[in-house]
Enzyme design. Structure first.
Site, PDB file in Angstrom:
ATOM      1  N   ARG A 163     107.328  -8.517  12.926  1.00 24.19           N
ATOM      2  CA  ARG A 163     107.376  -9.655  13.560  1.00 24.19           C
ATOM      3  C   ARG A 163     108.057 -10.708  13.203  1.00 24.19           C
ATOM      4  NH1 ARG A 163     104.957  -6.542  16.290  1.00 24.19           N
ATOM      5  NH2 ARG A 163     102.850  -6.908  17.361  1.00 24.19           N
ATOM      6  N   SER A 237      98.217 -11.347  20.032  1.00 26.00           N
ATOM      7  CA  SER A 237      97.697 -11.788  18.612  1.00 26.00           C
ATOM      8  C   SER A 237      98.107 -13.213  18.260  1.00 26.00           C
ATOM      9  CB  SER A 237      98.339 -10.835  17.662  1.00 26.00           C
ATOM     10  OG  SER A 237      98.002  -9.466  18.261  1.00 26.00           O
ATOM     11  N   GLU A 333     101.434 -16.001  14.449  1.00 29.50           N
ATOM     12  CA  GLU A 333     102.408 -15.232  15.005  1.00 29.50           C
ATOM     13  C   GLU A 333     102.862 -16.246  16.172  1.00 29.50           C
ATOM     14  OE1 GLU A 333     101.778 -10.910  16.451  1.00 29.50           O
ATOM     15  OE2 GLU A 333     102.649 -12.067  18.396  1.00 29.50           O
TER      16      GLU A 333
HETATM   17  P1  FAD Z   1     108.241 -17.566  24.810  1.00 21.89           P
HETATM   18  O1  FAD Z   1     106.927 -17.370  24.519  1.00 21.89           O
HETATM   19  O2  FAD Z   1     108.838 -18.045  25.944  1.00 21.89           O
HETATM   20  O3  FAD Z   1     109.213 -17.771  23.556  1.00 21.89           O
HETATM   21  C1  FAD Z   1     108.848 -17.364  22.210  1.00 21.89           C
HETATM   22  C2  FAD Z   1     109.952 -17.955  21.106  1.00 21.89           C
HETATM   23  O4  FAD Z   1     111.082 -17.347  21.492  1.00 21.89           O
HETATM   24  C3  FAD Z   1     109.978 -19.423  21.388  1.00 21.89           C
HETATM   25  O5  FAD Z   1     110.221 -20.096  20.185  1.00 21.89           O
HETATM   26  C4  FAD Z   1     111.135 -19.715  22.435  1.00 21.89           C
HETATM   27  O6  FAD Z   1     111.913 -20.839  22.228  1.00 21.89           O
HETATM   28  C5  FAD Z   1     112.167 -18.309  21.876  1.00 21.89           C
HETATM   29  N1  FAD Z   1     112.794 -17.881  22.898  1.00 21.89           N
HETATM   30  C6  FAD Z   1     112.371 -17.316  24.080  1.00 21.89           C
HETATM   31  N2  FAD Z   1     113.592 -16.992  24.996  1.00 21.89           N
HETATM   32  C7  FAD Z   1     114.739 -17.365  24.090  1.00 21.89           C
HETATM   33  C8  FAD Z   1     116.117 -17.109  24.391  1.00 21.89           C
HETATM   34  N3  FAD Z   1     116.724 -16.523  25.443  1.00 21.89           N
HETATM   35  N4  FAD Z   1     116.878 -17.504  23.382  1.00 21.89           N
HETATM   36  C9  FAD Z   1     116.507 -18.247  22.309  1.00 21.89           C
HETATM   37  N5  FAD Z   1     115.138 -18.488  21.896  1.00 21.89           N
HETATM   38  C10 FAD Z   1     114.206 -17.988  23.002  1.00 21.89           C
HETATM   39  N6  FAD Z   1     103.823  -9.278  20.944  1.00 21.89           N
HETATM   40  C11 FAD Z   1     104.104  -8.036  20.470  1.00 21.89           C
HETATM   41  O7  FAD Z   1     104.999  -7.928  19.594  1.00 21.89           O
HETATM   42  N7  FAD Z   1     103.469  -7.050  20.866  1.00 21.89           N
HETATM   43  C12 FAD Z   1     102.510  -6.921  21.679  1.00 21.89           C
HETATM   44  O8  FAD Z   1     101.830  -5.821  21.899  1.00 21.89           O
HETATM   45  C13 FAD Z   1     101.963  -8.161  22.293  1.00 21.89           C
HETATM   46  N8  FAD Z   1     101.217  -8.027  23.214  1.00 21.89           N
HETATM   47  C14 FAD Z   1     100.812  -9.161  23.916  1.00 21.89           C
HETATM   48  C15 FAD Z   1      99.919  -9.331  24.979  1.00 21.89           C
HETATM   49  C16 FAD Z   1      99.477 -10.429  25.698  1.00 21.89           C
HETATM   50  C17 FAD Z   1      98.541 -10.571  26.419  1.00 21.89           C
HETATM   51  C18 FAD Z   1     100.224 -11.471  25.311  1.00 21.89           C
HETATM   52  C19 FAD Z   1     100.201 -12.845  26.190  1.00 21.89           C
HETATM   53  C20 FAD Z   1     101.368 -11.611  24.542  1.00 21.89           C
HETATM   54  C21 FAD Z   1     101.599 -10.505  23.776  1.00 21.89           C
HETATM   55  N9  FAD Z   1     102.758 -10.468  22.826  1.00 21.89           N
HETATM   56  C22 FAD Z   1     102.849  -9.340  22.028  1.00 21.89           C
HETATM   57  C23 FAD Z   1     103.417 -11.769  22.513  1.00 21.89           C
HETATM   58  C24 FAD Z   1     104.681 -12.035  23.559  1.00 21.89           C
HETATM   59  O9  FAD Z   1     104.500 -11.105  24.591  1.00 21.89           O
HETATM   60  C25 FAD Z   1     105.989 -11.654  22.755  1.00 21.89           C
HETATM   61  O10 FAD Z   1     106.187 -12.360  21.577  1.00 21.89           O
HETATM   62  C26 FAD Z   1     107.269 -11.778  23.857  1.00 21.89           C
HETATM   63  O11 FAD Z   1     108.430 -11.266  23.375  1.00 21.89           O
HETATM   64  C27 FAD Z   1     107.236 -13.235  24.230  1.00 21.89           C
HETATM   65  O12 FAD Z   1     108.399 -13.407  25.209  1.00 21.89           O
HETATM   66  P2  FAD Z   1     108.531 -14.833  26.163  1.00 21.89           P
HETATM   67  O13 FAD Z   1     109.790 -14.536  26.983  1.00 21.89           O
HETATM   68  O14 FAD Z   1     107.108 -15.006  26.731  1.00 21.89           O
HETATM   69  O15 FAD Z   1     108.969 -16.053  25.092  1.00 21.89           O
HETATM   70  N1  EPU Z   2      89.492  -4.244  14.372  1.00 24.79           N
HETATM   71  C1  EPU Z   2      88.441  -4.891  13.922  1.00 24.79           C
HETATM   72  N2  EPU Z   2      87.371  -5.488  14.768  1.00 24.79           N
HETATM   73  C2  EPU Z   2      88.019  -5.607  16.215  1.00 24.79           C
HETATM   74  C3  EPU Z   2      89.021  -5.064  16.572  1.00 24.79           C
HETATM   75  C4  EPU Z   2      90.015  -4.467  15.445  1.00 24.79           C
HETATM   76  O1  EPU Z   2      87.893  -4.719  12.754  1.00 24.79           O
HETATM   77  O2  EPU Z   2      87.147  -6.005  16.967  1.00 24.79           O
HETATM   78  C5  EPU Z   2      90.412  -3.810  13.165  1.00 24.79           C
HETATM   79  C6  EPU Z   2      90.162  -1.932  13.085  1.00 24.79           C
HETATM   80  O3  EPU Z   2      90.261  -1.814  11.756  1.00 24.79           O
HETATM   81  C7  EPU Z   2      91.387  -1.599  14.038  1.00 24.79           C
HETATM   82  C8  EPU Z   2      92.551  -2.775  13.492  1.00 24.79           C
HETATM   83  O4  EPU Z   2      91.715  -4.208  13.547  1.00 24.79           O
HETATM   84  O5  EPU Z   2      91.742  -0.326  13.680  1.00 24.79           O
HETATM   85  C9  EPU Z   2      93.893  -2.711  14.480  1.00 24.79           C
HETATM   86  O6  EPU Z   2      93.451  -3.281  15.679  1.00 24.79           O
HETATM   87  P1  EPU Z   2      94.490  -2.971  16.711  1.00 24.79           P
HETATM   88  O7  EPU Z   2      94.771  -1.349  16.925  1.00 24.79           O
HETATM   89  O8  EPU Z   2      93.765  -3.543  18.032  1.00 24.79           O
HETATM   90  O9  EPU Z   2      95.658  -3.531  16.464  1.00 24.79           O
HETATM   91  P2  EPU Z   2      96.132  -4.854  15.694  1.00 24.79           P
HETATM   92  O10 EPU Z   2      96.575  -4.667  14.240  1.00 24.79           O
HETATM   93  O11 EPU Z   2      94.815  -5.838  16.007  1.00 24.79           O
HETATM   94  C10 EPU Z   2      98.614  -4.927  16.478  1.00 24.79           C
HETATM   95  C11 EPU Z   2      99.470  -5.985  17.104  1.00 24.79           C
HETATM   96  C12 EPU Z   2      99.431  -5.850  18.653  1.00 24.79           C
HETATM   97  C13 EPU Z   2      99.773  -4.725  19.023  1.00 24.79           C
HETATM   98  C14 EPU Z   2      98.846  -3.588  18.430  1.00 24.79           C
HETATM   99  C15 EPU Z   2      98.980  -2.278  18.875  1.00 24.79           C
HETATM  100  C16 EPU Z   2     100.060  -7.658  15.345  1.00 24.79           C
HETATM  101  C17 EPU Z   2      99.843  -9.169  14.821  1.00 24.79           C
HETATM  102  N3  EPU Z   2      99.512  -7.281  16.511  1.00 24.79           N
HETATM  103  O12 EPU Z   2      97.201  -5.449  16.862  1.00 24.79           O
HETATM  104  O13 EPU Z   2     100.549  -6.820  19.138  1.00 24.79           O
HETATM  105  O14 EPU Z   2      99.643  -4.546  20.690  1.00 24.79           O
HETATM  106  O15 EPU Z   2      98.755  -3.580  17.045  1.00 24.79           O
HETATM  107  O16 EPU Z   2     100.044  -1.506  18.145  1.00 24.79           O
HETATM  108  O17 EPU Z   2     100.739  -6.853  14.606  1.00 24.79           O
HETATM  109  C18 EPU Z   2     100.817  -9.078  19.622  1.00 24.79           C
HETATM  110  O18 EPU Z   2     101.743  -9.134  18.647  1.00 24.79           O
HETATM  111  O19 EPU Z   2     100.554 -10.151  20.393  1.00 24.79           O
HETATM  112  C19 EPU Z   2      99.854  -8.185  19.625  1.00 24.79           C
HETATM  113  C20 EPU Z   2      99.196  -7.802  20.708  1.00 24.79           C
END
Ligand code: FAD
Ligand code: EPU
Length: 337
Positions: A163, A237, A333
């Site tokens: 991240r 997250s 994050e």
């Molecule tokens: P924004 O939120 O619009 O911007 C994020 C940052 O990047 C800001 O600081 C912005 O200024 C900057 N920025 C954006 N575009 C540009 C550009 N073109 N040039 C310069 N700066 C820029 N993230 C994960 O890593 N793994 C996951 O599994 C994951 N699951 C998610 C699930 C949900 C339901 C949601 C809502 C979010 C999740 N995220 C996850 C977080 C998010 O989707 C990512 O961080 C994504 O890359 C953000 O993209 P965005 O275009 O919406 O960025």
């Molecule tokens: N857990 C609990 N209680 C709960 C849920 C989870 O204790 O209610 C614990 C369990 O030990 C479980 C662990 O958390 O094994 C991990 O949970 P999960 O697999 O859902 O993943 P996470 O670590 O919570 C990360 C990323 C997610 C990504 C998933 C899958 C970060 C900060 N988040 O979540 O990314 O989708 O793994 O790889 O690294 C995001 O960045 O926005 C995001 C959603």
């Protein structure tokens, strides 16, 4: 290039915070990028916005919000094992993943359904289900605001980490990412799957070597765990999973024998922040319209009319309780503005 004033951002951020931007413009082309940077008064802040899925607005934005909307996906090169694809920064990340799957290419299948844009994908090095986008990024093209020049930054120079990247460190706020070139694999590399994915594939009798079955598995797991921002405002997250050193981990393990952990780079352990927050009793918590998701406590939610500042206050309370119980300080994050 058209600039509007006093524009509501509720539909431009997945927390649906009802804030306003003093100025708002759309970046649909390289010309828009150049003229926005040339015209904008450096005394006011500039925010480049993608899908708004990793941002929490706690107040009105007194400056220029420039929404990245440059489109296009094209195959640029190919060799025996790889295909190179250039995607413009305003493309939806998920449309890009669908393009790779439709082309039978491997590398992005576990990253399906992550919201947001291509341009944001390198910023926090998006990751899910055992993979990070750093593994498939070839280079990143951007416009460097201080020097008004274009730069192409190689994967190595992006300094990707968990991240994290150059774009969250020394280049933060200094570049507009305009396109990303990815390097996809013609054949899926055989490897162990993320536990949840392996279990889903086995249970459903699917093919563990098919990129389509892996993507279907990830899609189903995500749907089960993560709230849909269209229904319940959230930014995924809210906190990063903390990395602690082995010594700190073994001390904590004596006190909390069930503490889960994963081996991480440099003799560190990654602790699931969801577990720490769950142990502190926050799972399913609700106050007014702010809350902690009932199936994934790492996700803070807006049930309807919560203000960004209220969600931020809840995040700080959660962080303090984790410090009090475990001595671990969680990093956000989500980008707080
Ligand atoms: P924004 O939120 O619009 O911007 C994020 C940052 O990047 C800001 O600081 C912005 O200024 C900057 N920025 C954006 N575009 C540009 C550009 N073109 N040039 C310069 N700066 C820029 N993230 C994960 O890593 N793994 C996951 O599994 C994951 N699951 C998610 C699930 C949900 C339901 C949601 C809502 C979010 C999740 N995220 C996850 C977080 C998010 O989707 C990512 O961080 C994504 O890359 C953000 O993209 P965005 O275009 O919406 O960025
Ligand atoms: N857990 C609990 N209680 C709960 C849920 C989870 O204790 O209610 C614990 C369990 O030990 C479980 C662990 O958390 O094994 C991990 O949970 P999960 O697999 O859902 O993943 P996470 O670590 O919570 C990360 C990323 C997610 C990504 C998933 C899958 C970060 C900060 N988040 O979540 O990314 O989708 O793994 O790889 O690294 C995001 O960045 O926005 C995001 C959603």
């Amino acid at each position: 290039m058209k600039t509007s004033e006093n524009i509501g951002l509720k539909d431009f951020n997945t927390f649906h915070s009802k804030v306003k931007a003093q100025y708002f413009t759309r970046l649909g082309s390289m010309d828009d990028v150049v003229s926005t940077v040339s015209n904008f008064d450096k005394k006011i802040p500039l925010l480049v916005l993608g899908g708004g899925s990793n941002i929490l607005f706690t107040k009105n934005f007194d400056g220029m919000v420039a929404r990245m909307e440059m489109k296009g996906i094209e195959i640029t090169d190919e060799d025996a094992d790889n295909v190179y694809i250039k995607a413009m920064a305003g493309e939806s990340w998920n449309d890009f993943v669908q393009f790779t799957l439709g082309s039978g290419l491997s590398g992005a299948e576990t990253l399906i359904d992550i919201p947001g844009t291509v341009g944001a994908s390198p910023i926090q090095n998006i990751g899910a289900y055992g993979h990070e986008v750093a593994e498939i990024i070839h280079n990143v093209c951007c416009y460097h605001i201080p020097t008004h020049t274009t730069l192409t930054i190689s994967n190595r120079d992006c300094h990707f980490g968990y991240r994290n990247s150059l774009f969250k460190q020394s280049m933060k706020g200094r570049v507009i990412i305009t396109s990303v070139q990815y390097k996809l694999n013609k054949h899926r590399i055989q490897e162990a799957l993320y536990k949840d994915v392996e279990e889903w594939i086995t249970k459903k009798g699917k093919d563990r070597n098919s990129i389509h079955d892996i993507a279907t598995a990830v899609r189903a797991i995500r749907k089960d765990k993560l709230p849909d921002p269209e229904i319940m405002g959230n930014a995924g997250s809210f906190f990063k999973n903390p990395l602690i050193n082995n010594q700190q981990f073994f001390a904590l393990q004596k006190l909390f024998p069930d503490i889960p952990s994963y081996q991480a780079e440099g003799f560190q352990k990654k602790i699931p922040a969801a577990w720490l927050i769950d142990q502190c009793g926050w799972k399913g918590y609700r106050k007014g319209d702010t809350g902690v998701h009932a199936r994934q406590p790492l996700v803070l939610v807006n049930f309807g009319n919560a203000q960004g500042s209220e969600i931020y206050d809840l995040a700080k309370q959660i962080r303090q309780s984790v410090i009090d119980s475990f001595g671990i300080s969680l990093d956000f994050e989500v980008n707080i503005l």
